[in-house]
Design a protein around this motif. Structure first.
Motif, PDB file in Angstrom:
ATOM      1  N   LEU A  93      39.452  42.117  49.004  1.00  0.00           N
ATOM      2  CA  LEU A  93      38.080  41.733  49.423  1.00  0.00           C
ATOM      3  C   LEU A  93      37.045  42.313  48.413  1.00  0.00           C
ATOM      4  CD1 LEU A  93      36.258  40.676  51.767  1.00  0.00           C
ATOM      5  CD2 LEU A  93      36.469  42.764  52.743  1.00  0.00           C
ATOM      6  N   LYS A  94      36.981  43.551  48.007  1.00  0.00           N
ATOM      7  CA  LYS A  94      36.525  43.845  47.065  1.00  0.00           C
ATOM      8  C   LYS A  94      36.252  43.374  45.809  1.00  0.00           C
ATOM      9  CE  LYS A  94      36.140  48.765  48.844  1.00  0.00           C
ATOM     10  NZ  LYS A  94      34.684  48.897  49.384  1.00  0.00           N
ATOM     11  N   HIS A  95      37.465  42.984  45.348  1.00  0.00           N
ATOM     12  CA  HIS A  95      37.455  42.261  44.104  1.00  0.00           C
ATOM     13  C   HIS A  95      36.733  40.877  44.188  1.00  0.00           C
ATOM     14  CE1 HIS A  95      41.268  44.530  42.347  1.00  0.00           C
ATOM     15  NE2 HIS A  95      40.384  45.454  42.517  1.00  0.00           N
ATOM     16  N   ALA A  96      37.057  40.316  45.121  1.00  0.00           N
ATOM     17  CA  ALA A  96      36.362  38.817  45.134  1.00  0.00           C
ATOM     18  C   ALA A  96      35.035  39.199  45.284  1.00  0.00           C
ATOM     19  CB  ALA A  96      36.887  38.301  46.809  1.00  0.00           C
ATOM     20  N   LEU A  97      34.383  40.141  46.016  1.00  0.00           N
ATOM     21  CA  LEU A  97      33.109  40.387  46.044  1.00  0.00           C
ATOM     22  C   LEU A  97      32.372  40.687  44.700  1.00  0.00           C
ATOM     23  CD1 LEU A  97      30.429  41.085  48.141  1.00  0.00           C
ATOM     24  CD2 LEU A  97      31.277  43.242  47.812  1.00  0.00           C
ATOM     25  N   TYR A  98      33.141  41.467  43.772  1.00  0.00           N
ATOM     26  CA  TYR A  98      32.669  41.922  42.553  1.00  0.00           C
ATOM     27  C   TYR A  98      32.545  40.685  41.523  1.00  0.00           C
ATOM     28  CZ  TYR A  98      34.006  46.724  44.343  1.00  0.00           C
ATOM     29  OH  TYR A  98      33.996  47.780  45.028  1.00  0.00           O
ATOM     30  N   ALA A  99      33.738  39.713  41.758  1.00  0.00           N
ATOM     31  CA  ALA A  99      33.575  38.600  40.929  1.00  0.00           C
ATOM     32  C   ALA A  99      32.298  37.857  41.280  1.00  0.00           C
ATOM     33  CB  ALA A  99      35.037  37.824  41.249  1.00  0.00           C
ATOM     34  N   GLU A 100      31.911  37.738  42.532  1.00  0.00           N
ATOM     35  CA  GLU A 100      30.845  36.873  43.067  1.00  0.00           C
ATOM     36  C   GLU A 100      29.660  37.577  42.461  1.00  0.00           C
ATOM     37  OE1 GLU A 100      28.318  35.596  46.806  1.00  0.00           O
ATOM     38  OE2 GLU A 100      30.323  36.294  47.175  1.00  0.00           O
ATOM     39  N   ILE A 101      29.276  38.760  42.642  1.00  0.00           N
ATOM     40  CA  ILE A 101      28.057  39.471  42.080  1.00  0.00           C
ATOM     41  C   ILE A 101      27.903  39.687  40.618  1.00  0.00           C
ATOM     42  CG2 ILE A 101      27.844  40.281  44.334  1.00  0.00           C
ATOM     43  CD1 ILE A 101      28.221  43.221  43.174  1.00  0.00           C
ATOM     44  N   GLU A 102      29.181  39.795  39.872  1.00  0.00           N
ATOM     45  CA  GLU A 102      28.757  40.337  38.451  1.00  0.00           C
ATOM     46  C   GLU A 102      27.961  39.509  37.773  1.00  0.00           C
ATOM     47  OE1 GLU A 102      31.461  41.661  34.823  1.00  0.00           O
ATOM     48  OE2 GLU A 102      32.425  41.035  36.588  1.00  0.00           O
ATOM     49  N   PRO A 103      28.128  37.907  37.718  1.00  0.00           N
ATOM     50  CA  PRO A 103      27.261  37.187  37.034  1.00  0.00           C
ATOM     51  C   PRO A 103      25.955  37.209  37.339  1.00  0.00           C
ATOM     52  CG  PRO A 103      29.004  35.936  37.644  1.00  0.00           C
ATOM     53  CD  PRO A 103      29.192  37.291  38.390  1.00  0.00           C
ATOM     54  N   ALA A 104      25.510  37.426  38.671  1.00  0.00           N
ATOM     55  CA  ALA A 104      24.273  37.502  39.104  1.00  0.00           C
ATOM     56  C   ALA A 104      23.469  39.020  39.015  1.00  0.00           C
ATOM     57  CB  ALA A 104      24.140  37.226  40.836  1.00  0.00           C
TER      58      ALA A 104
END
Length: 309
Positions: A93-104
């Motif tokens: 869950l944390k990994h998926a969240l980081y992947a979502e926010i990193e570009p933003a």
């Protein structure tokens, strides 16, 4: 003001507590939490937390109105300078969240994780570049208990740990710098060691669950609210200090260590603890106990603050 725009990813007990503290400091808070009813629950938590924050003198610049909720994590972090991640302790869950926010992420933004059980290295695997990412582990509830354990490593950008530490300290936190990864960090390991022995004592019939808790808050816990165990023991043998204490009680201490238990949370042990805790609570509800705990934490903080170095 350093990092005037903050975001909280996850608005459970920890995330909402962080949000209350950030708001009290005069910062804006953008929240993302997809759980049903999360917005109402977070607003209610902040409303309940605000009087305690006010009594501690932490709301002079803040307002609970500087709060916004967002449908995606990406939207919540887009304009944030400092992001506190407090989602459940599931690595995927944390990994998926980081992947979502990193570009933003905005340039210069810092992301800190509240994780209590995962290590920085485990979480960094969810980033393409974990340069802005640190561990920022609080103690519950973060808006009242000052401790934050902060950690970066060789993959963390220069200055990020220092900037995160400065930010936390600017909102009244007491920071501890972790130099090495260990499961549970420092404070959780300390309390796990104590609870393990408390469980062992209860299981062995030495004392009741309630009396073991009482032995802690009426004895060592009271001293430890003032100073840590090593500092307290250094005063235990008078002017001779820690050297004299170790010389005088070293053999006894070693014998106590040899006799400590190795308790585990089995179903049977859990049932014993639950029954003992319910007996000790004497009908006090969870909400009532939480409110009483928070009142005592506020009173302790206010009483001890003039004496801190």
């Amino acid at each position: 003001m350093q990092f005037p725009r903050t975001a909280c990813l996850g608005a459970g007990v920890i995330g909402a507590s962080w949000a209350a503290l950030f708001l009290a400091s005069g910062r804006s808070v953008a929240i993302f939490d997809p759980a049903p009813g999360a917005e109402r629950a977070a607003r209610d938590y902040i409303t309940r937390a605000w009087p305690a924050l006010t009594r501690m003198g932490l709301t002079e610049r803040g307002t609970p109105d500087a709060l916004s909720f967002h449908d995606t994590a990406e939207a919540a972090v887009r304009e944030a300078d400092f992001i506190q991640e407090s989602v459940p302790e599931r690595l995927a869950l944390k990994h998926a969240l980081y992947a979502e926010i990193e570009p933003a992420l905005a340039s210069g933004a810092i992301v800190a994780s509240s994780t209590s059980g995962l290590t920085l290295g485990q979480m960094q695997a969810g980033w393409s570049d974990p340069a802005p990412f640190v561990l920022g582990h609080p103690f519950n509830p973060p808006h009242l208990v000052p401790l934050v354990e902060v950690m970066g490593n060789a993959r963390t950008d220069a200055g990020v740990v220092e900037a995160a530490t400065d930010f936390y300290e600017s909102i009244g936190k007491v920071t501890v710098r972790l130099e090495k990864e260990v499961p549970g960090h420092v404070a959780n390991r300390l309390q796990a060691a104590i609870w393990r022995e408390a469980i062992h004592l209860a299981a062995e019939g030495v004392a009741s669950v309630g009396d073991i808790d009482k032995a802690m808050w009426a004895g060592p816990g009271l001293r430890w609210a003032a100073m840590g165990p090593t500092a307290c023991f250094s005063m235990g043998a008078g002017p001779g200090g820690l050297q004299a204490f170790c010389a005088h009680l070293g053999d006894q201490f070693n014998a106590w260590c040899d006799d400590l238990g190795d308790a585990r949370l089995t179903p049977e042990t859990t049932a014993m603890l639950v029954a003992g805790a319910e007996e000790a609570a004497r009908g006090e509800s969870h909400a009532e106990m939480t409110a009483r705990r928070d009142e005592m934490i506020v009173a302790l903080q206010k009483a001890l603050a003039p004496h801190r170095r």
